[in-house]
Design an enzyme around this catalytic site. Structure first.
Site, PDB file in Angstrom:
ATOM      1  N   PHE A  33      -0.141   1.699   8.292  1.00  0.00           N
ATOM      2  CA  PHE A  33      -0.126   1.118   9.641  1.00  0.00           C
ATOM      3  C   PHE A  33      -1.033  -0.099   9.664  1.00  0.00           C
ATOM      4  O   PHE A  33      -2.195  -0.017   9.261  1.00  0.00           O
ATOM      5  CB  PHE A  33      -0.589   2.128  10.701  1.00  0.00           C
ATOM      6  CG  PHE A  33      -0.475   1.571  12.098  1.00  0.00           C
ATOM      7  CD1 PHE A  33       0.719   1.625  12.783  1.00  0.00           C
ATOM      8  CD2 PHE A  33      -1.563   0.958  12.699  1.00  0.00           C
ATOM      9  CE1 PHE A  33       0.843   1.068  14.054  1.00  0.00           C
ATOM     10  CE2 PHE A  33      -1.455   0.397  13.970  1.00  0.00           C
ATOM     11  CZ  PHE A  33      -0.255   0.462  14.651  1.00  0.00           C
ATOM     12  N   ASP A  58      -7.209  -2.959   4.398  1.00  0.00           N
ATOM     13  CA  ASP A  58      -7.244  -2.784   5.845  1.00  0.00           C
ATOM     14  C   ASP A  58      -8.205  -1.635   6.130  1.00  0.00           C
ATOM     15  O   ASP A  58      -7.847  -0.468   5.996  1.00  0.00           O
ATOM     16  CB  ASP A  58      -5.829  -2.491   6.361  1.00  0.00           C
ATOM     17  CG  ASP A  58      -5.792  -2.259   7.870  1.00  0.00           C
ATOM     18  OD1 ASP A  58      -6.852  -1.974   8.453  1.00  0.00           O
ATOM     19  OD2 ASP A  58      -4.689  -2.331   8.452  1.00  0.00           O
ATOM     20  N   LYS A  75     -11.439  -1.963  15.161  1.00  0.00           N
ATOM     21  CA  LYS A  75     -11.795  -0.756  15.912  1.00  0.00           C
ATOM     22  C   LYS A  75     -13.291  -0.555  16.256  1.00  0.00           C
ATOM     23  O   LYS A  75     -13.699  -0.854  17.357  1.00  0.00           O
ATOM     24  CB  LYS A  75     -11.220   0.463  15.203  1.00  0.00           C
ATOM     25  CG  LYS A  75      -9.683   0.481  15.312  1.00  0.00           C
ATOM     26  CD  LYS A  75      -9.096   1.831  15.011  1.00  0.00           C
ATOM     27  CE  LYS A  75      -7.689   1.976  15.560  1.00  0.00           C
ATOM     28  NZ  LYS A  75      -6.623   1.401  14.741  1.00  0.00           N
TER      29      LYS A  75
HETATM   30  C1  LIG Z   1      -5.524   0.484  14.678  1.00  0.00           C
HETATM   31  C2  LIG Z   1      -5.172  -0.125  13.381  1.00  0.00           C
HETATM   32  C3  LIG Z   1      -4.623  -1.411  13.308  1.00  0.00           C
HETATM   33  C4  LIG Z   1      -4.243  -2.225  14.527  1.00  0.00           C
HETATM   34  O1  LIG Z   1      -5.332  -2.513  15.337  1.00  0.00           O
HETATM   35  P1  LIG Z   1      -5.073  -3.065  16.838  1.00  0.00           P
HETATM   36  O2  LIG Z   1      -6.459  -3.404  17.309  1.00  0.00           O
HETATM   37  O3  LIG Z   1      -4.425  -1.965  17.603  1.00  0.00           O
HETATM   38  O4  LIG Z   1      -4.195  -4.260  16.718  1.00  0.00           O
HETATM   39  C5  LIG Z   1      -4.377  -1.933  12.058  1.00  0.00           C
HETATM   40  N1  LIG Z   1      -4.635  -1.246  10.940  1.00  0.00           N
HETATM   41  C6  LIG Z   1      -5.167  -0.006  10.977  1.00  0.00           C
HETATM   42  C7  LIG Z   1      -5.462   0.710   9.695  1.00  0.00           C
HETATM   43  C8  LIG Z   1      -5.439   0.605  12.185  1.00  0.00           C
HETATM   44  O5  LIG Z   1      -5.926   1.851  12.218  1.00  0.00           O
END
Ligand SMILES: *Cc1c(COP(=O)(O)O)cnc(C)c1O
Length: 399
Positions: free
Chosen positions: A138, A223, A252
């Protein structure tokens, strides 16, 4: 205003997000939140792994008050002291030399993709534009990041999707090796898949990724939007594997709930951004970066990554004990630090609802996994209480 009216207006005037829970939260302190009816909950969602320091942390509140009075926004045409200090602190405590600040995780990943492509074209050849990402991962909801998110359910209805993305199975080095070719610019991967189900790869996976990227002369983009900021028991999850990426994205927990994103990179990669290459209006503004500075400073001073490791072990032990007692309800328990997944037999939605009724908020992930990502300041007593509530919820569903 009464809750019923509020939820009706929500239904009527907001575009649909997911299926929202019939609860509106209005106050928080530490690991606890309260809804419009005054009901108290233990918050083991942490606002989706955001509120690492808990709700209403006095230092966060103090910084917000001070910065709101001093200066909220100016634009990136000016030097912003808080942004510079946060970039330096991030670089002092990571592999990185430079940082680009934005407003969300998706934006941090967009920046990473743009940076990676520009670097690959300038250093590897103009054909290099493909980003390889992992199935079940994700990376966000913008068009490029949702395309990097290799899950059909997020793509449906949004075609045509941008080109230049390829997918391989997670935790499969052979498949990645076969997929890398002369058009590959970089590999984008979460060190632990969060939304995808708290999927933890084999120990050799990240070192293997590093090696494949080095051999091919392509960038490794980690990420760490969910796994970073101490969540997994180290400041950055990739420290567990003893490797470093070329680019890392954060968001986050970086400002404990004030919107922020950050893309970190080595000098070698970052220098391809020249004046005008990339930009943002809000990114790195004084408020968000002042709070980020307080959050990272507090994490480091109070050794919260170590605390996350310790409390995570405690939480896992308790959950394992629960599984031993109800093996027909819990298939597996796994986690690193305070990012924990519990594979369930009953539908996870029913379990989440039963927990909520009993005063515990938890997340879902993957197919049928309950996910916990409490603030890193959580106590053993609250962790034990949360596991007791999950046990009670499962017990009630079994009857
Ligand atoms: C939450 C998340 C995102 C996206 O972040 P947003 O602030 O909602 O755009 C991207 N990568 C990972 C691994 C995430 O947990």
């Amino acid at each position: 205003m009464d809750t019923k009216q509020l939820l009706e207006w929500s239904d009527k005037h907001l575009m649909t997000f997911a299926k929202r829970y019939p609860v509106a939260l209005v106050r928080g302190e530490g690991v606890r939140v309260w809804d419009t009816d005054g009901k108290e909950y233990l918050d083991f969602t942490g606002g989706i792994a955001v509120t690492a320091l808990g709700h209403s942390h006095p230092r966060v509140v103090g910084t917000m008050r001070e910065q709101a009075t001093a200066l909220l926004h100016v634009s990136n045409y000016f030097h912003i002291p808080q942004q510079i200090h946060l970039a330096k602190l991030l670089c002092d405590h990571s592999f990185a030399d430079r940082v680009f600040f934005s407003n969300s995780g998706a934006e941090a990943n967009e920046t990473a993709i743009k940076l990676c492509r520009k670097w690959a074209k300038e250093h590897g050849g103009s054909d290099r534009g493909d980003i390889i990402s992992m199935r079940g991962g994700f990376h966000g909801r913008t068009l490029a990041t949702v395309t990097a998110t290799a899950q059909e359910k997020y793509h449906h209805g949004y075609e045509p999707l941008p080109g230049g993305f390829k997918y391989v199975p997670f935790n499969d080095l052979k498949a990645l090796e076969r997929a890398i070719d002369s058009r590959t610019a970089g590999v984008l991967v979460e060190p632990i898949q969060g939304e995808g189900g708290v999927n933890i790869p084999d120990d050799g996976y990240l070192p293997g990724l590093r090696k494949l990227c080095d051999e091919a002369g392509i960038a490794l983009i980690l990420d760490e939007i969910q796994t970073g900021m101490g969540r997994t028991g180290r400041l950055w999850c990739h420290e567990h594997a003893g490797i470093a990426p070329d680019i890392m994205t954060l968001a986050k927990a970086l400002a404990n709930g004030v919107p922020i994103g950050a893309t970190l990179a080595t000098e070698e990669v970052a220098r391809v951004f020249t004046p005008g290459s990339h930009g943002t209006t809000f990114g790195g503004n004084p408020l968000a970066t002042a709070v980020g500075l307080t959050v990272l400073g507090t994490l480091l001073e109070e050794r919260l990554p170590e605390r996350a490791a310790r409390l995570g072990r405690f939480l896992l032990e308790r959950l394992e004990a629960l599984r031993a007692g109800q093996p027909e309800m819990i298939k597996a328990v796994r986690g690193r630090g305070l990012l924990v997944g519990v594979d369930l037999t009953p539908p996870v939605g029913d379990v989440v609802a039963a927990c909520r009724e009993r005063g515990l908020l938890v997340l879902t992930a993957g197919e049928n996994t309950l996910r916990m990502a409490p603030p890193l300041i959580v106590t053993e007593a609250d962790a034990a209480r949360a596991v007791d509530i999950v046990g009670e919820a499962l017990g009630a569903l079994r009857r």
